[in-house]
Enzyme design. Structure first.
Site, PDB file in Angstrom:
ATOM      1  N   ASP A   7      41.970  66.231  34.383  1.00 57.95           N
ATOM      2  CA  ASP A   7      42.724  65.125  33.758  1.00 57.95           C
ATOM      3  C   ASP A   7      44.159  65.190  34.245  1.00 57.95           C
ATOM      4  OD1 ASP A   7      43.271  62.912  32.018  1.00 57.95           O
ATOM      5  OD2 ASP A   7      44.179  64.295  30.587  1.00 57.95           O
ATOM      6  N   SER A   8      44.883  64.093  34.023  1.00 60.00           N
ATOM      7  CA  SER A   8      46.302  64.068  34.371  1.00 60.00           C
ATOM      8  C   SER A   8      47.093  65.054  33.504  1.00 60.00           C
ATOM      9  CB  SER A   8      46.855  62.663  34.152  1.00 60.00           C
ATOM     10  OG  SER A   8      46.781  62.344  32.775  1.00 60.00           O
ATOM     11  N   CYS A  70      39.396  61.453  32.828  1.00 64.94           N
ATOM     12  CA  CYS A  70      40.590  60.618  32.842  1.00 64.94           C
ATOM     13  C   CYS A  70      40.158  59.216  33.235  1.00 64.94           C
ATOM     14  CB  CYS A  70      41.579  61.183  33.868  1.00 64.94           C
ATOM     15  SG  CYS A  70      43.069  60.192  34.050  1.00 64.94           S
ATOM     16  N   GLU A 162      51.880  63.988  25.427  1.00 61.17           N
ATOM     17  CA  GLU A 162      52.226  65.078  26.356  1.00 61.17           C
ATOM     18  C   GLU A 162      53.509  65.789  25.922  1.00 61.17           C
ATOM     19  OE1 GLU A 162      50.741  66.356  29.260  1.00 61.17           O
ATOM     20  OE2 GLU A 162      48.955  65.168  28.800  1.00 61.17           O
ATOM     21  N   CYS A 194      40.979  56.008  26.915  1.00 61.47           N
ATOM     22  CA  CYS A 194      41.861  57.018  27.511  1.00 61.47           C
ATOM     23  C   CYS A 194      41.528  58.318  26.799  1.00 61.47           C
ATOM     24  CB  CYS A 194      43.324  56.654  27.285  1.00 61.47           C
ATOM     25  SG  CYS A 194      44.476  57.989  27.701  1.00 61.47           S
ATOM     26  N   HIS A 196      43.214  60.801  26.163  1.00 64.26           N
ATOM     27  CA  HIS A 196      44.236  61.298  25.237  1.00 64.26           C
ATOM     28  C   HIS A 196      44.045  60.704  23.822  1.00 64.26           C
ATOM     29  CE1 HIS A 196      46.375  62.564  28.867  1.00 64.26           C
ATOM     30  NE2 HIS A 196      47.305  63.145  28.125  1.00 64.26           N
TER      31      HIS A 196
END
Ligand code: DGL
Length: 270
Positions: A7-8, A70, A162, A194, A196
């Protein structure tokens, strides 16, 4: 032996967590590209270059199969990677298809023509890059007809998560849901597109109300991976389980430990 999860940043941990619960004996190598997060405001070429670099790191660690946990990378880079970049014997899978199969009530590998489905009005919450790729609508059109998708680019939510600023993340979720509801007042279903967003799923559910069915990816992706590995057990690879980041391991592991509610140690990669 390990399967790679990329993932990012921290979002893919929601997928890792679900996979660990579903397949407790499967060793996993997690790589978060925290040095370059968020991807959701980047151009497709940039996302492609960062994603291939991350996946290459996981191949170099012995993974034969990598899950792009992601949506932004799945939307902007996966098709291009599969068409010309993924080496012989390696496999990269995204996170869109299991979600769309659940929404359209299809079994894995059902390639029959698109058909009418129960759900009509669908709200999609995703990063700006995922929304502008229209990859979700494209994949849906292969499987279903007559579904109206209203997409909300959720600027700022990934950055706030983040940064560990959950109060900001939750406030942004409420304002993005309000913005979507002004355009589609009564969606039947909402897609958290997403990885997240499961970290703020409670906020999404509260803002959407009880009448909206919320589709969240982690457990759908975990079920689909279990199914895939039953048919392709040779894809488990040779790597050693690990948590890796391109960012600062100490800061990443503090947030990861908070999100997963268990102690996690990250190592740095370049
Ligand atoms: N978790 C990624 C996704 O599913 C986050 C994107 C980002 O880095 O903006 O889209």
């Amino acid at each position: 032996m390990a399967v790679g999860i990329f993932d990012s940043g921290l979002g893919g941990l929601t997928v890792l967590d679900a996979v660990t619960k579903r397949l407790p004996d499967l060793p996993l190598i997690y790589l978060g590209d925290n040095a370059h997060t968020p991807y959701g405001t980047r151009e497709p070429d940039d996302i492609y270059n960062l994603t291939t670099a991350g996946v290459q790191t996981l191949f170099d660690r012995g993974c034969d199969l990598v899950i792009l946990a992601c949506n932004t990378a799945s939307a902007a880079a996966l098709r291009r990677m599969q068409e010309g970049w993924v080496p012989e014997g390696k496999r990269v899978l995204g996170v869109f298809v299991p979600l769309i199969e659940a929404l359209t009530e299809r079994q894995w590998g059902d390639n029959s023509p698109p058909r009418e489905v129960e759900v009509r009005d669908v709200a999609l919450f995703a990063t700006p890059a995922t929304v502008s790729s229209r990859a979700f609508q494209r994949e849906l059109a292969f499987r279903a007809i007559g579904v109206d998708v209203e997409a909300q680019p959720c600027g700022g939510v990934v950055d706030a998560i983040e940064e560990g600023d959950m109060i900001l993340a939750e406030a942004l979720v409420r304002s993005h849901v309000d913005a979507l509801k002004r355009r589609m007042p009564n969606p039947q279903a909402a897609i958290l597109g997403c990885t997240h967003y499961p970290l703020v799923e409670k906020e999404f559910r509260a803002a959407l109300g009880d009448d909206v069915a919320v589709y969240s990816q982690p457990s759908l992706v975990a079920d689909s991976l279990a199914d895939y590995l039953e048919r392709h057990s040779d894809k488990i690879g040779t790597g050693q389980a690990a948590f890796l980041t391109t960012g600062d391991p100490k800061s990443v592991e503090a947030k990861a430990t908070l999100f997963l509610r268990r102690k996690i140690s990250f190592d740095a990669v370049d």
